[in-house]
Design an enzyme around this catalytic site. Structure first.
Site, PDB file in Angstrom:
ATOM      1  N   ASP A  37      -6.682   5.067   0.185  1.00 18.57           N
ATOM      2  CA  ASP A  37      -7.341   4.990  -1.115  1.00 18.57           C
ATOM      3  C   ASP A  37      -6.455   4.126  -2.017  1.00 18.57           C
ATOM      4  O   ASP A  37      -5.229   4.284  -2.023  1.00 18.57           O
ATOM      5  CB  ASP A  37      -7.440   6.373  -1.754  1.00 18.57           C
TER       6      ASP A  37
ATOM      7  N   HIS B   4      -3.627   5.469   6.894  1.00 19.07           N
ATOM      8  CA  HIS B   4      -4.282   5.545   8.191  1.00 19.07           C
ATOM      9  C   HIS B   4      -4.293   4.183   8.890  1.00 19.07           C
ATOM     10  O   HIS B   4      -4.025   3.154   8.266  1.00 19.07           O
ATOM     11  CB  HIS B   4      -5.719   6.049   8.002  1.00 19.07           C
TER      12      HIS B   4
ATOM     13  N   SER C  72       2.603   4.122  -4.596  1.00 19.91           N
ATOM     14  CA  SER C  72       3.117   3.438  -3.416  1.00 19.91           C
ATOM     15  C   SER C  72       2.177   2.304  -3.022  1.00 19.91           C
ATOM     16  O   SER C  72       1.149   2.104  -3.651  1.00 19.91           O
ATOM     17  CB  SER C  72       3.254   4.425  -2.254  1.00 19.91           C
TER      18      SER C  72
END
Length: 300
Positions: free
Chosen positions: A115, A171, A258
């Site tokens: 995201d 991911h 991040s």
């Protein structure tokens, strides 16, 4: 300065709610702030201490105002109740329900690894990759491998910036076999646009981890996770040299904003038009993990 992005689902331009925005601006835009940044805040010890505090049960009281102020939708999380979290880092690295982040199913599509807010650059000059408008970095300095960097000349760079409000697990963007993550130690500057516009090559200065992902469709992808101020750890949860599927968890960040970066070789992928068009205008596109961000390029 306000931070704006395009909400992909609606096409609307949105002003970002920045956690600690006033502190960030003071830190990066004033002389006292920059002095504190260079003497204390960028250093590992500061972030380590902060990370330890976020692992204590005392930090749990921070969750409720954080959820309220940033309008976080906990109905997406596997644990929907705040009282079910042990501490702030437990909440910050929360798992989501599988149905909350469906992964694009077409084999020839590349999925967003996280995201966040995304910039994508095609036909990159590996010695001068755009960090944000007017600020650049070198791929060789980022990954510490000149020969490997040369393979991505003229290719694609995808930067996904995670704000503190976001889901902080990352991911795999495609099916493949990942190698062991290479760790490069560094400082802990913020990756907020406030900082990126003030300082060059933050991605090359900060702590980061680089993983080569060997794929059938997309050749070798370079996956980079970049730490930031108060990101206590980059935690890899995958097993090296074992096959992974698209959308499988690779790891997670502890507290803080991040960044994840993907590098793709030339003539492999066509990035989705909306992302490219928004990047050309200098504005990020908000995406969710699992959404399509590009498609395999069919060469004649």
């Amino acid at each position: 300065m306000t931070i704006k992005y395009i909400e992909r689902k609606t096409g609307e331009e949105v002003t970002e709610i920045v956690a600690g925005g006033k502190v960030l601006r003071w830190t990066y835009e004033t002389k006292p702030g920059r002095f504190l940044l260079e003497t204390i805040m960028k250093r590992k010890l500061f972030t380590k201490i902060f990370g330890i505090v976020m692992d204590t049960t005392f930090s749990k009281k921070r969750i409720q105002p954080f959820v309220r102020d940033l309008a976080i939708d906990l109905s997406e999380a596997q644990k929907e109740k705040i009282e079910d979290y042990q501490n702030f880092n437990d909440f910050f690295a929360r798992h989501l329900k599988q149905e909350a982040r469906p992964v694009c199913s077409k084999v020839d599509t590349l999925a967003s690894p996280a995201d966040g807010r995304i910039f994508a650059y095609e036909n990159i000059d590996i010695n001068k990759i755009v960090q944000v408008k007017g600020s650049h970095f070198s791929l060789m300095e980022l990954i510490g491998d000149q020969q490997l960097a040369l393979e991505y000349e003229g290719g694609i760079c995808i930067i996904v910036r995670l704000a503190p409000v976001d889901y902080h697990r990352f991911h795999f963007p495609a099916k493949g076999i990942p190698k062991v993550a290479k760790r490069i130690e560094g400082h802990y500057y913020s990756v907020s646009p406030y900082a990126l516009r003030r300082m060059t090559e933050i991605y090359c200065r900060n702590k980061r981890e680089i993983t080569e992902l060997e794929t059938d469709l997309f050749d070798r992808l370079l996956l980079v996770e970049v730490g930031a101020t108060c990101v206590g750890s980059i935690v890899q949860t995958y097993e090296a040299d074992k096959p992974v599927i698209k959308g499988q968890e690779k790891g997670y960040f502890k507290f803080g904003g991040s960044t994840t970066i993907i590098f793709i070789k030339k003539n492999i992928v066509k990035i989705d038009e909306d992302i490219i068009n928004n990047t050309a205008k200098g504005i990020e596109t908000k995406v969710n993990m699992g959404e399509s961000i590009g498609k395999k390029l069919i060469n004649d």
